[in-house]
Scaffold this active site. Sequence first.
Site, short mmCIF file in Angstrom:
data_model
loop_
_atom_site.label_atom_id
_atom_site.label_comp_id
_atom_site.label_asym_id
_atom_site.label_seq_id
_atom_site.Cartn_x
_atom_site.Cartn_y
_atom_site.Cartn_z
N PHE A 173 0.75 -1.04 0.64
CA PHE A 173 -0.31 -0.12 0.04
C PHE A 173 0.39 1.09 0.37
CE2 PHE A 173 -2.08 3.40 2.44
CZ PHE A 173 -3.18 3.61 2.15
N GLY A 174 0.82 2.52 -0.73
CA GLY A 174 1.09 3.17 -0.67
C GLY A 174 0.40 4.58 -0.76
N GLU A 196 14.19 2.48 2.23
CA GLU A 196 13.04 2.95 4.13
C GLU A 196 13.66 2.48 5.16
OE1 GLU A 196 10.02 4.49 3.87
OE2 GLU A 196 9.42 3.80 1.49
#
Length: 233
Positions: free
Chosen positions: A20-21, A110
């Site tokens: 999910f972005g 990330e």
Amino acid sequence: MADHSQQLATFGANDDFWLFGYGSLIWKPPPHFDVRVEGFIEGYVRRFWQASEDHRGTPEAPGRVVTLIDRAHWETLTDHHEPTERVWGAAYHIPREKVAEVREYLDIREINGYSIQFTPFIPSSDPTTPIQTLVYIGLPSNPQFLGPQDPDALAAHILKSRGPSGENREYLFQLEEALRGLGEGSGDAHITDLVARCRAIEARGVVKGVEEKGVGEGLHTVGSTDEQEEVEK
């Protein structure tokens, strides 16, 4: 913790790896995805409360990017903006044979304060069939999490910040545009308000350009191929 570790190790083993972005991933997809689905998650609030030392700022002058705050935790904080009921974004399916490669890519990109969590994603095309997704979140315990900020000061900071991936304002403006394209009700009042404040400051000519001392000095600007690898949430 054991359950989370096991989920990390096995997620995607059944060709069900979905990412999910909610930030730049909306307009800068991860590599090797074969399906993109628009929709939303619930139970979180999206805020520009994460410092960015590696993409939209530098270690000496961090920029600001979005993270997600658990709704229950957000309610213990003092915020200048009301939350939206849903956090809109895009989910990407990664084929099983590419999961290891994409996981390595995402983990590298990330490292600046984000950790892996899992949350149900609701496709706008089929709200009755949620998809379990992996999502990168800057938890409040991470050193880059800044918490509530004065909106005018935050807007001014975004306008003057710049990093290897470009100006911080571009990230904000592109996010608002990308959210508008996801469907009816996909906007985010926090994002829209920050854009309006930035536009007002720009119109007044209050904030100097990114050339001001300490911002944008000594940066290496990435090329188009490298920029595609920017993964902020």
